[in-house]
Design a protein around this motif. Structure first.
Motif, PDB file in Angstrom:
ATOM      1  N   SER A  16       0.987  -1.170  -0.407  1.00 54.97           N
ATOM      2  CA  SER A  16      -0.361   0.429   0.562  1.00 54.97           C
ATOM      3  C   SER A  16       1.206   1.092  -0.422  1.00 54.97           C
ATOM      4  N   PHE A  47       7.324   0.811  -2.307  1.00 56.29           N
ATOM      5  CA  PHE A  47       7.129   1.983  -1.747  1.00 56.29           C
ATOM      6  C   PHE A  47       7.397   2.087   0.163  1.00 56.29           C
ATOM      7  N   LYS A  98      -5.659 -12.598  -0.193  1.00 53.55           N
ATOM      8  CA  LYS A  98      -4.989 -13.812   0.351  1.00 53.55           C
ATOM      9  C   LYS A  98      -5.260 -14.699   1.999  1.00 53.55           C
TER      10      LYS A  98
HETATM   11  C1  LIG Z   1       1.164   3.397  -7.075  1.00 54.88           C
HETATM   12  C2  LIG Z   1      -0.015   2.839  -6.554  1.00 54.88           C
HETATM   13  C3  LIG Z   1      -0.262   2.512  -5.166  1.00 54.88           C
HETATM   14  C4  LIG Z   1      -1.187   1.666  -4.473  1.00 54.88           C
HETATM   15  N1  LIG Z   1      -1.420   1.910  -2.938  1.00 54.88           N
HETATM   16  C5  LIG Z   1      -2.102   0.508  -2.566  1.00 54.88           C
HETATM   17  C6  LIG Z   1      -3.036   0.982  -1.191  1.00 54.88           C
HETATM   18  O1  LIG Z   1      -2.802   1.221  -1.337  1.00 54.88           O
HETATM   19  N2  LIG Z   1      -3.660  -0.015  -0.991  1.00 54.88           N
HETATM   20  C7  LIG Z   1      -3.383  -1.498  -1.586  1.00 54.88           C
HETATM   21  O2  LIG Z   1      -4.683  -2.153  -1.175  1.00 54.88           O
HETATM   22  N3  LIG Z   1      -2.904  -1.827  -3.052  1.00 54.88           N
HETATM   23  C8  LIG Z   1      -2.323  -0.529  -3.389  1.00 54.88           C
HETATM   24  N4  LIG Z   1      -2.055  -0.453  -4.871  1.00 54.88           N
HETATM   25  C9  LIG Z   1      -1.864  -2.521  -5.375  1.00 54.88           C
HETATM   26  C10 LIG Z   1      -1.744  -2.913  -4.260  1.00 54.88           C
HETATM   27  O3  LIG Z   1       0.005  -2.838  -4.822  1.00 54.88           O
HETATM   28  C11 LIG Z   1      -1.134  -4.701  -5.294  1.00 54.88           C
HETATM   29  O4  LIG Z   1      -2.555  -5.514  -5.270  1.00 54.88           O
HETATM   30  C12 LIG Z   1      -0.128  -5.542  -4.639  1.00 54.88           C
HETATM   31  O5  LIG Z   1      -0.057  -6.666  -5.354  1.00 54.88           O
HETATM   32  C13 LIG Z   1       0.070  -5.255  -3.160  1.00 54.88           C
HETATM   33  O6  LIG Z   1       1.206  -6.725  -3.403  1.00 54.88           O
HETATM   34  P1  LIG Z   1       1.210  -7.536  -1.735  1.00 54.88           P
HETATM   35  O7  LIG Z   1      -0.552  -8.130  -0.879  1.00 54.88           O
HETATM   36  O8  LIG Z   1       1.580  -8.429  -2.164  1.00 54.88           O
HETATM   37  O9  LIG Z   1       1.655  -6.641  -0.732  1.00 54.88           O
HETATM   38  C14 LIG Z   1      -1.113   0.017  -5.051  1.00 54.88           C
HETATM   39  C15 LIG Z   1      -0.725   0.328  -6.417  1.00 54.88           C
HETATM   40  C16 LIG Z   1       0.091   1.314  -7.068  1.00 54.88           C
HETATM   41  C17 LIG Z   1       0.592   1.221  -8.492  1.00 54.88           C
END
Ligand SMILES: Cc1cc2nc3c(=O)[nH]c(=O)nc-3n(C[C@H](O)[C@H](O)[C@H](O)COP(=O)(O)O)c2cc1C
Length: 397
Positions: A16, A47, A98
Motif C-alpha cells: 500500500s 513503497f 490472500k
Molecule cells: C501506485 C500504486 C499504489 C497502490 N496503493 C495501494 C494501496 O494503498 N492499498 C492497496 O491495498 N493496494 C495498493 N496498490 C496495489 C497493490 O500494490 C497491489 O495489489 C500489490 O499486488 C500488493 O501486493 P502485496 O499485497 O503482496 O504487498 C497500489 C498499486 C500502485 C501501483
C-alpha cells in the motif's frame, strides 16, 4: 498504562502507498518497549526501502520465503514462533484477500498461517477499494477468525479521493497492539461452560432434543481462553468445532451434564450455563425400539434437574452466569430468571428471531445483572462473546 515491554512484534509491510509510514510504526512500537522484526512483501518494497526499515528496527528485514540463511532455511516458522503478535500495517487489499483464502505464496502470508500469535490487520487503500464488498467481506471473515482490525481513518488520500481508507495513525496502531496484551480479570481464572443441546432418550434409537448448535458457547470458550482463562467445557450435542485450548467433557443427557458439572465445579471461579438443557425427559426409556403398531402413543415426561439453580445454591458457589432464550416478554422473563435462580448475570437472547440465536452465526443479547442491563447489538457470535467477556470482567470480577 499500555506497554509492549518484552514483547516480540513482527511488522508485516505490504503493497500500500501508506507503507512509507511503516518506519514510524516501528518507532512507535519500540517506544512502548517492543522488539520489532519487519517482513516486507514485494509490493511493500515498491513503497518503502528495506534499508530504512532495517535501520529503524535494528534488525535484518525479512523479505524472502526461500532465505537460505534463516534457521534451517525456515524463516516463516522461526518468525511465527518468535512473535507474540504479528501486525500487518499497512495491509493491502491483496494481502487481506490472500489471508482469507489461507494462501501461503510469500513469507508474510506463510508466517500468518504458521503462527499462534495474535494478529492485527491495519488496512490502507483507496476509499473505493476499502468500501468494496469483497474487501468488507474479507475483513469480516478475518475478524471472525479472531484477527483484530485497526480501522482505517477518513480523510484525503494519496490519489486525491476523500473517504475511508487512510492507514490508522502509527501511535494508534501501536496502542491497539499493546491493548491485545492487556489482561482482563479472567486471566488465570478457571471457567466452566456448558454448551449444546442435551439428548433425552425415548428408546434405543429415538430421542427428544432441541436446535442448539453450541456456537455461542464455543465462541465464549474461545474468548475466555484468549483472555487467559483455563476453560472446561461440558459439551452436549453440537455442530461446531471444539476450541482446542479448552478441556472438553462430552455428555448426552441433562442428568449426565449435571454429573459432569458437579464432578468438576469445585475448582471453578466462573460457571457459564450456555447449554440448551431439556426441561423434561421421558419418565421411562423403552428397552426396545417402540413398535409402530398403535395409532397414538404418549410419552410421559418428568422434569430434569435445573443445573444452573443447583450450582447457584452451592455454599461456595462460583460466579454464575445463565442464558435466557426467550420468545416473549424478553426483559421481564430474563430479570425474573436472574432473581429466581439466584445467579449473578443473565445473558438474554430473543430466539424467536431467526437471524439471531439458535443455530445462527449471529446474535444480539442483553447482559443483565441486578445493577446493569446493557444491549450488545447484533454481531457475529465471536464478537458478541468477546464483548461479553469484557462485561463479565468489568462487572462481576
Ligand atoms: C501506485 C500504486 C499504489 C497502490 N496503493 C495501494 C494501496 O494503498 N492499498 C492497496 O491495498 N493496494 C495498493 N496498490 C496495489 C497493490 O500494490 C497491489 O495489489 C500489490 O499486488 C500488493 O501486493 P502485496 O499485497 O503482496 O504487498 C497500489 C498499486 C500502485 C501501483
Amino acid at each position: 498504562m499500555k506497554t509492549l515491554t518484552n514483547k516480540n512484534i513482527v511488522l508485516g509491510v505490504s503493497g500500500s502507498i501508506a507503507a512509507y509510514k511503516s518506519p514510524d510504526i516501528v518507532r512507535r512500537l519500540q517506544d512502548l518497549g517492543a522488539e520489532v522484526r519487519v517482513v516486507l512483501t514485494a509490493g511493500g518494497a515498491e513503497f518503502v526501502s528495506e534499508r530504512s526499515l532495517q535501520a529503524v528496527s535494528k534488525n535484518k528485514v525479512h523479505d524472502n520465503l526461500w532465505d537460505k540463511e534463516a534457521e534451517l532455511s525456515m524463516g516463516h516458522i522461526e518468525l511465527a514462533k518468535w512473535a507474540d503478535a504479528v501486525v500487518i500495517a499497512p495491509a493491502s487489499a491483496n494481502t487481506i484477500a490472500k489471508l482469507c483464502h489461507g494462501k501461503a505464496d510469500d513469507l508474510l502470508t506463510t508466517l500468518i498461517l504458521a503462527t499462534a500469535a495474535k494478529v492485527l490487520i491495519a488496512p490502507a487503500m483507496n476509499q473505493q477499494m476499502y468500501g468494496s464488498l469483497a474487501t468488507q467481506d474479507n475483513l469480516k471473515l478475518l475478524e471472525n477468525r479472531s484477527m483484530v482490525i485497526a480501522k482505517p481513518e477518513f480523510g484525503e488520500q494519496a490519489c486525491g479521493d476523500i473517504g475511508e481508507g487512510r492507514l490508522a495513525e502509527p501511535t494508534s496502531i501501536a496502542l491497539q497492539i499493546a491493548g491485545l496484551f492487556q489482561n482482563t480479570k479472567l486471566a488465570g481464572k478457571n471457567v466452566m461452560i456448558t454448551l449444546g443441546a442435551t439428548i433425552e432418550a425415548i428408546d434405543p434409537v429415538r430421542f427428544i432434543s432441541n436446535h442448539s448448535s453450541g456456537k455461542m458457547g464455543m465462541a465464549l470458550a474461545s474468548a475466555c481462553a484468549e483472555a487467559g482463562a483455563t476453560v472446561t467445557l461440558i459439551i452436549g450435542a453440537i455442530s461446531v468445532a471444539v476450541e482446542s485450548r479448552a478441556k472438553g467433557i462430552l455428555v448426552t443427557s441433562a442428568s449426565e451434564m449435571l454429573k459432569a458439572v458437579n464432578d468438576n465445579i469445585s475448582e471453578q471461579d466462573i460457571f457459564i450455563s450456555c447449554a440448551a438443557v431439556a426441561d423434561y425427559r421421558p419418565t421411562n426409556i423403552a428397552k426396545n425400539k417402540i413398535k409402530k403398531d398403535r395409532e397414538t402413543v404418549s410419552i410421559d415426561l418428568v422434569r430434569n434437574p435445573d443445573i444452573l439453580s443447583n450450582i447457584c445454591q452451592m455454599k461456595d458457589k462460583p460466579v454464575c452466569i445463565g442464558f435466557a432464550a426467550e420468545t416473549e416478554n424478553l426483559l421481564e422473563n430474563a430479570k425474573n430468571k436472574l432473581k429466581n435462580k439466584g445467579c449473578d448475570a443473565i445473558i438474554l437472547n430473543d430466539v424467536s428471531n431467526s437471524k439471531i440465536g439458535l443455530k445462527s452465526d449471529q446474535n444480539e443479547v442483553f447482559f443483565i445483572t441486578d445493577k446493569v442491563c446493557e444491549k450488545i447489538e447484533i454481531n457475529s457470535k465471536i464478537i458478541i462473546a468477546k464483548k461479553l467477556v469484557i462485561k463479565i470482567s468489568e462487572t462481576l470480577m
